[in-house]
Design a protein around this motif. Structure first.
Motif, PDB file in Angstrom:
ATOM      1  N   VAL A 186      34.614  44.147  46.799  1.00 53.58           N
ATOM      2  CA  VAL A 186      35.519  44.272  47.593  1.00 53.58           C
ATOM      3  C   VAL A 186      36.037  42.551  48.643  1.00 53.58           C
ATOM      4  O   VAL A 186      36.102  41.416  49.243  1.00 53.58           O
ATOM      5  CB  VAL A 186      35.650  44.838  48.661  1.00 53.58           C
ATOM      6  N   LEU A 187      34.594  42.157  48.982  1.00 59.03           N
ATOM      7  CA  LEU A 187      33.831  40.785  49.660  1.00 59.03           C
ATOM      8  C   LEU A 187      33.907  39.772  48.601  1.00 59.03           C
ATOM      9  O   LEU A 187      33.559  38.879  49.171  1.00 59.03           O
ATOM     10  CB  LEU A 187      31.887  41.028  50.015  1.00 59.03           C
ATOM     11  N   ASP A 188      33.467  39.943  47.425  1.00 61.12           N
ATOM     12  CA  ASP A 188      33.646  38.591  46.148  1.00 61.12           C
ATOM     13  C   ASP A 188      35.414  38.435  46.438  1.00 61.12           C
ATOM     14  O   ASP A 188      35.878  36.814  46.655  1.00 61.12           O
ATOM     15  CB  ASP A 188      34.153  38.844  44.888  1.00 61.12           C
ATOM     16  N   HIS A 189      36.285  39.064  46.453  1.00 58.59           N
ATOM     17  CA  HIS A 189      37.572  38.880  46.988  1.00 58.59           C
ATOM     18  C   HIS A 189      38.177  37.885  48.230  1.00 58.59           C
ATOM     19  O   HIS A 189      38.539  36.747  48.377  1.00 58.59           O
ATOM     20  CB  HIS A 189      38.564  39.992  47.611  1.00 58.59           C
ATOM     21  N   LEU A 190      37.065  38.282  49.524  1.00 64.62           N
ATOM     22  CA  LEU A 190      37.376  37.843  50.646  1.00 64.62           C
ATOM     23  C   LEU A 190      36.623  36.693  50.644  1.00 64.62           C
ATOM     24  O   LEU A 190      37.255  35.703  51.310  1.00 64.62           O
ATOM     25  CB  LEU A 190      36.700  38.648  51.481  1.00 64.62           C
TER      26      LEU A 190
END
Length: 679
Positions: A186-190
């Motif tokens: 999730v944080l990778d995407h952001l």
């Protein structure tokens, strides 16, 4: 038990036991009720004898974290005087760090007789009442709030549950939780997008409105707070060894480990107790006349500047203390970097109801050594008298700028805004924000937010489609400035789809390249639809959950390119206002007509052409930047300023090669398009 101390308020665990303190200055007696671990069975009732300055307090030397408790508060029942004490109703401590139970809309929670609101209801509700669990404090959060430079900040408004409920790369047990949002995927995407700041929709414990519960719905958005210190338990994964608070703190730590910020949306303007016919959950039974704004003509009724039935009275020192203590708790213990204040003008209304930019809460935050350093964001409107206060919050605050939203929608989708108004909003709305030494970043620019259409729906629906909300499609705004491009809803018509794509890309470009602080709505980068629902506040289902299996990778890549371009082009994210004449050796902002000359009065006033060139002219060796735009319905030919220009981005897909491309001296822009070039 012994007398304990009046401060701190709430339940505080220490080696000496647990100290309990409750502010209820108009009460005649207060009882502390202790329960078993489930909260279902009352085991002991202790009458407090110590009272200091309106605070009732005691210490239980043998008590430890994990103890479940509630309050019974005695006093007169006289609704016409604003007094609603009822010891038959167990009350939640407003300082509860963790909450046991869930309000289900039962009329047993009513402080008044359901058949006669003037009479007190004598039925005991302890078995089902909301209760507090004593918690041990978490380790102090490390300092370092507002980690991102003001000009670099990019907000991403996100719902904890909706972001990951359908995320295939999040373990099923964690989907929809704080832990799920902290997952690397999730944080990778952001991070790949270029987001710097997560802005979470409300995560303080809520109680859903009885009307929604009766319909089988819930207040999914969360703007119905009842526990201002407690993370919402519905977003806790329940993993062994964790608590809602510890899991939220782990989320904050994970966000910080990525160099990003975490902001939460807070609701201090009203409570979940709603209007005079609503439930008695906490403040109403503790000291109704103290905590709420009551109508002077009939104190049985509440001021309703929120549209939610009541308003907290922050003109009262004890209410101000509650809010300030809550804010400090979320920063110092739970690790957040700032706050977005829902319906913020309510928080700055005095006893007379007038908005005051020097109101007690705003002044208290400004001088607080902790809170004055965090990110402060106002939603600058409520529904009370004179409730629209855009640009009137103090220096240091950022504000949601709905005028940016409406002008961009009107300019690109309706043809209802002129080129001058576009230019004004593109450069951070100086008429609203260039006062009191405020910077352009004070304007939070957005095209879409949780309240309204998603970006995909903005270009797919001309009308709201809110029947699922159970209000006969009357709820939600009817003034959307949307454009369905010829078909209402989904279609496979290639011409309609091409137009929608072109408009999505140009609106995202304008948002992310304008001066100010941009805010993306979660899901816009993957093409999320709510099927035309522009008020999905009660839809905890596939309407609001992001469908990652149907994500649009091309749109995600485009947003990432835009944000990379924003980082590269310093003039586009300037934190200073552009002067009419730039000093020698400084970058100058110049407005040019398509023909290449400086915009003249007649160019600004032309009604037959919505086209403009924006030149950020820098002295060598710094690059100059050029933004060309055409919001009209016909092609427009541009003569470029002197220099060797290289195209960096085109909003129209056919003209947007993945690599930089040199430009000729003349360039034709098709309708609804934008180009960016640099020397």
């Amino acid at each position: 038990m012994n007398d304990g101390t009046p401060l701190p308020l709430g339940a505080t665990a220490s080696p000496e036991g647990v100290n309990f303190a409750l502010a209820a200055p108009n009460a005649t007696a207060v009882e502390l009720c202790l329960f078993d671990g489930s909260g279902a069975h009352e085991q002991q009732r202790l009458r407090l004898t110590a009272r200091t300055d309106g605070v009732w307090h005691t210490r239980l030397p043998s008590a430890r974290p994990g103890l479940v408790y509630g309050w019974r508060v005695h006093g007169p029942w006289s609704p016409r005087e604003g007094l609603r004490f009822n010891p038959a109703k167990l009350l939640l401590d407003p300082y509860a760090r963790e909450i046991v139970g869930r309000y289900g809309g039962e009329d047993l929670f009513l402080g008044h007789d359901p058949s006669d609101p003037d009479q007190r209801d004598t039925r005991d509700n302890a078995a089902i009442a909301l209760k507090a669990r004593v918690t041990a404090p978490l380790p102090a959060a490390p300092p370092g709030h507002s980690r991102v430079a003001a000009g670099d900040r990019v907000l991403y408004e996100v719902h904890v549950r909706g972001q990951t409920r359908l995320h295939p790369q999040v373990p099923e047990a964690l989907r929809g939780s704080y832990a799920g949002l902290a997952e690397p995927a999730v944080l990778d995407h952001l991070q790949r997008l270029g987001v710097t700041t997560l802005s979470l929709m409300p995560v303080q414990q809520r109680a859903d409105e009885s009307r929604l519960l009766a319909l089988g719905l819930s207040n999914y958005w969360g703007y119905s707070s009842i526990g201002w210190f407690a993370p919402e338990v519905r977003y806790w994964s329940g993993r062994p060894g964790s608590t809602p608070a510890s899991e939220f703190r782990a989320l904050a730590d994970a966000v910080h480990a990525r160099g990003m910020e975490l902001v939460i949306d807070v609701v201090y303007n009203h409570s979940a107790e709603t209007d005079e016919l609503g439930p008695t959950l906490s403040l109403r039974g503790i000291d109704n006349a103290l905590y709420y704004h009551l109508r002077p003509d009939d104190r049985a009724l509440y001021q309703n500047w929120t549209g939610c039935g009541n308003c907290l009275n922050l003109a009262e020192p004890r209410v101000l203390q509650l809010v300030m203590d809550s804010l400090r708790h979320w920063v110092s213990e739970l690790g957040v970097d700032g706050f977005r204040f829902d319906l913020a003008p309510v928080l700055a209304r005095g006893a007379d109801g007038d908005f005051d930019p020097r109101a007690p809460l705003l002044a208290a935050i400004a001088q607080d050594p902790l809170l004055s350093r965090v990110l402060l964001i106002a939603e600058p409107w409520d529904i009370g008298p004179g409730g629209y206060r855009l640009g009137e919050f103090p220096a240091g605050w950022l504000e949601w700028n709905d005028r940016f939203r409406d002008v961009q929608r009107g300019f690109w989708l309706q043809g209802s805004e002129g080129i001058g108004e576009f230019a004004h909003r593109f450069t951070a709305s100086s008429d609203d924000f260039r006062r009191n030494a405020r910077a352009p970043v004070a304007s939070i620019n957005f095209i879409t937010a949780h309240d309204g259409f998603t970006l995909r729906d903005l270009l797919s629906y001309s009308e709201r489609h809110n029947l699922a909300n159970g209000e006969g499609n009357r709820d939600g705004s009817s003034h959307n400035l949307s454009r369905n491009c010829g078909v209402e809803g989904d279609t496979d018509d290639p011409a309609v789809l091409a137009e929608r794509l072109r408009l999505r890309r140009v609106l995202l470009a304008v948002l992310l390249l304008s001066q100010g602080t941009p805010m993306l709505l979660a899901g816009d980068e993957i093409g999320h639809t709510q099927r035309g629902n522009n008020n999905a506040y009660c839809q905890d289902n596939e309407t609001t959950w992001l469908d990652w299996d149907r994500a649009d990778p091309a749109m995600t890549a485009y947003v990432a390119r835009l944000l990379a371009l924003r980082r590269d082009a310093a003039p586009l994210r300037s934190t200073r206002w552009w002067p009419a004449e730039a000093p020698q050796g400084a970058t100058a902002l110049r407005w040019l007509a398509p023909e290449g000359h400086a915009m003249r009065t007649e160019d600004w006033q032309r009604g037959d052409r919505q086209a403009l060139a924006i030149l950020f002219e820098s002295p060598a060796p710094e690059p100059s930047w050029l933004v060309l735009l055409n919001a009209g319905e016909a092609d427009v030919e541009f003569t470029l300023p002197p220099g060797r220009w290289t195209q960096r981005l085109a909003s129209d897909p056919a003209a947007d090669p993945a690599h930089a491309a040199p430009l000729e001296a003349a360039l034709t822009l098709p309708p609804s398009s934008l180009r960016v070039a640099r020397t």
